[in-house]
Scaffold this active site. Structure first.
Site, short mmCIF file in Angstrom:
data_model
loop_
_atom_site.label_atom_id
_atom_site.label_comp_id
_atom_site.label_asym_id
_atom_site.label_seq_id
_atom_site.Cartn_x
_atom_site.Cartn_y
_atom_site.Cartn_z
N ARG A 146 0.84 -1.19 0.00
CA ARG A 146 0.00 0.00 0.00
C ARG A 146 0.89 1.25 0.00
O ARG A 146 2.01 1.21 0.48
CB ARG A 146 -0.90 0.02 1.23
CG ARG A 146 -1.80 -1.20 1.38
CD ARG A 146 -2.46 -1.23 2.75
NE ARG A 146 -3.33 -2.39 2.91
CZ ARG A 146 -2.93 -3.57 3.34
NH1 ARG A 146 -1.65 -3.77 3.65
NH2 ARG A 146 -3.78 -4.58 3.47
N LYS A 169 2.25 -3.64 9.41
CA LYS A 169 0.95 -3.00 9.51
C LYS A 169 0.35 -3.41 10.84
O LYS A 169 -0.04 -4.56 11.03
CB LYS A 169 0.03 -3.39 8.36
CG LYS A 169 -1.28 -2.59 8.36
CD LYS A 169 -2.32 -3.18 7.45
CE LYS A 169 -3.61 -2.38 7.56
NZ LYS A 169 -4.74 -3.05 6.92
N HIS A 240 -3.53 3.21 -5.34
CA HIS A 240 -3.66 1.76 -5.20
C HIS A 240 -3.58 1.01 -6.53
O HIS A 240 -3.57 -0.22 -6.54
CB HIS A 240 -5.00 1.43 -4.52
CG HIS A 240 -4.85 0.97 -3.10
ND1 HIS A 240 -3.87 1.44 -2.26
CD2 HIS A 240 -5.58 0.07 -2.39
CE1 HIS A 240 -4.01 0.86 -1.08
NE2 HIS A 240 -5.03 0.03 -1.12
N ARG A 243 -0.83 -1.50 -6.93
CA ARG A 243 -1.05 -2.64 -6.03
C ARG A 243 -2.03 -3.62 -6.68
O ARG A 243 -1.79 -4.84 -6.70
CB ARG A 243 -1.60 -2.14 -4.69
CG ARG A 243 -2.02 -3.23 -3.69
CD ARG A 243 -2.42 -2.55 -2.38
NE ARG A 243 -3.11 -3.44 -1.45
CZ ARG A 243 -2.50 -4.26 -0.61
NH1 ARG A 243 -1.18 -4.35 -0.61
NH2 ARG A 243 -3.19 -5.01 0.22
N HIS A 266 -3.47 -9.40 3.20
CA HIS A 266 -4.90 -9.54 3.47
C HIS A 266 -5.11 -10.54 4.60
O HIS A 266 -4.56 -11.65 4.55
CB HIS A 266 -5.64 -10.05 2.22
CG HIS A 266 -5.78 -9.01 1.15
ND1 HIS A 266 -6.05 -9.33 -0.17
CD2 HIS A 266 -5.69 -7.66 1.19
CE1 HIS A 266 -6.13 -8.22 -0.88
NE2 HIS A 266 -5.91 -7.20 -0.08
N TYR A 275 -9.33 -10.52 -7.34
CA TYR A 275 -8.39 -10.53 -8.46
C TYR A 275 -8.62 -11.73 -9.37
O TYR A 275 -8.29 -11.68 -10.56
CB TYR A 275 -6.95 -10.49 -7.94
CG TYR A 275 -6.68 -9.25 -7.14
CD1 TYR A 275 -6.65 -7.99 -7.74
CD2 TYR A 275 -6.50 -9.30 -5.76
CE1 TYR A 275 -6.44 -6.84 -7.01
CE2 TYR A 275 -6.28 -8.15 -5.01
CZ TYR A 275 -6.25 -6.92 -5.64
OH TYR A 275 -6.05 -5.78 -4.91
#
Length: 294
Positions: A146, A169, A240, A243, A266, A275
Site C-alpha cells: 500500500r 501494519k 492503489h 497494487r 490480506h 483478483y
C-alpha cells in the site's frame, strides 16, 4: 461525548492494534454520528435506539452518501455500541439486529503490463527527484504494498542483498521479495539521490521529499498523477492502482491466491479473490477478441 469517543479509539488502538488510518476513520464516523445526535437534540447516548440508528442511515442516504460509505458508517457505529454495551454504559446494543446494506463490489481498475511499463518509464533519472520517483514506482509494482506502507518504510526495512523488504501494519509483519529492476532503482536512489535530499543523519525514512523529511501520502498522490498525465494513460489511476495491477498480473501468470494474499497482507482470502474475478474477465475479453467464432 468527546471523552467517550477518545476512550473508544484508545480501546481500538490498544486491544485491536488497528492502523492510524483506520483509527482516524472510526473517529470521524463516530464524531459525525454524534453531530447528528446533537442536531436532533439527543444529548445522551443511552437514550438512542434502533430507530435512531436507522434514521441516521437514512439521513446519510438523503445526503447522497454511497452505499459503501453508509455500510462503513454502520460498521463503525456498531463497533462503538458493542464497546459501550460491554462497558455497561448502555443496557442494549441497538445495532444488534441491524443488517448492513448490501454493497456491490466494484472491480478495481488495473493497468495492462504495457501500461505499467509506460508508467514506470516516465521518471527520468537525471535529477534527485527522478531517481527517487523511479525507485518508488518500481518498488510499488514489485511488491504490491500500500502507499501508506511505502511512505512508512525506513532504511532498515530494506535488505537489497537478500532482496526483500519488511513491511509492518499494526502488529502484523510480512517479508516481501523484490525483483532485480526494483533493486537496481533502489540502489541508484540510495547512492545518488537520498544522501543529497536528507538534511539530517537521524532521518530514518526511506523515501523523503525535497525538504529531506518523510514523504506524505498527498505528496505521492501528486507524483503519480503527474506521471499518469505524462504517459497519457486514459484510466483513473489512484495510489492503489499499481497494487491492484501487481496482484492481477501475478495471478494471470500462475501465482496462487494464498501466496498473493500473504504478499498483499490480506487477513481474509475473500479480499484477494476479487483478483480472480478480474483475471476471468480479462480471459473473456481476450477470447472475444481473438477466437474466430466467439
Amino acid at each position: 461525548m468527546e471523552a467517550l469517543v477518545q476512550q473508544f479509539v484508545d480501546f481500538l488502538e490498544k486491544d485491536k492494534r488497528l492502523s492510524m488510518n483506520t483509527l482516524q476513520s472510526y473517529r470521524r464516523d463516530i464524531e459525525q454520528y454524534f453531530s447528528y445526535l446533537q442536531e436532533i437534540n439527543l444529548q445522551n447516548i443511552a437514550n438512542t435506539n434502533k430507530t435512531t440508528v436507522i434514521a441516521y442511515l437514512l439521513y446519510l442516504q438523503k445526503k447522497g452518501r454511497a452505499t459503501s460509505t453508509i455500510s462503513r458508517n454502520l460498521a463503525s457505529i456498531r463497533s462503538f455500541y458493542q464497546y459501550i454495551a460491554k462497558s455497561k454504559l448502555i443496557d442494549h446494543d441497538p445495532t444488534a439486529e441491524l443488517e448492513s446494506p448490501k454493497v456491490e463490489k466494484k472491480l478495481p481498475q488495473i493497468l495492462s503490463p504495457e501500461e505499467v511499463e509506460l508508467l514506470l518509464e516516465q521518471p527520468q533519472c537525471v535529477d534527485l527527484k527522478g531517481y527517487r520517483d523511479k525507485a518508488m514506482l518500481e518498488l510499488l509494482y514489485a511488491t504490491g504494498i500500500r502507499v501508506s506502507e511505502l511512505i512508512q518504510l525506513d532504511l532498515e526495512d530494506v535488505d537489497l542483498e537478500m532482496a526483500y523488504i519488511r513491511c509492518c501494519k499494526g502488529a502484523r509483519e510480512r517479508m516481501i521479495p523484490i525483483g532485480s529492476m526494483a533493486i537496481n532503482a533502489l540502489k541508484d536512489y540510495l547512492s545518488k539521490s537520498r544522501p543529497l535530499l536528507v538534511q539530517s543523519e537521524d532521518e530514518k525514512a526511506l523515501f523523503v521529499n525535497i525538504n529531506g523529511s518523510r514523504l506524505t501520502r498527498q505528496g505521492f498522490w501528486k507524483i503519480i498523477k503527474q506521471y499518469k498525465n505524462q504517459a497519457k494513460i486514459n484510466k483513473d489511476i489512484t495510489p492503489h492502482t499499481l497494487r491492484h495491477s501487481f496482484a492481477a498480473h501475478l495471478l494471470e501468470n500462475g501465482a496462487d491466491l494464498r501466496s498473493i494474499q500473504e504478499m498483499l497482507g490480506h487477513s481474509d482470502i475473500s479480499s484477494t479473490q476479487i483478483y480472480a474475478q478480474i483475471a476471468r474477465n480479462r480471459l473473456k475479453e481476450i477470447y472475444k477478441k481473438t477466437h474466430p467464432r466467439a
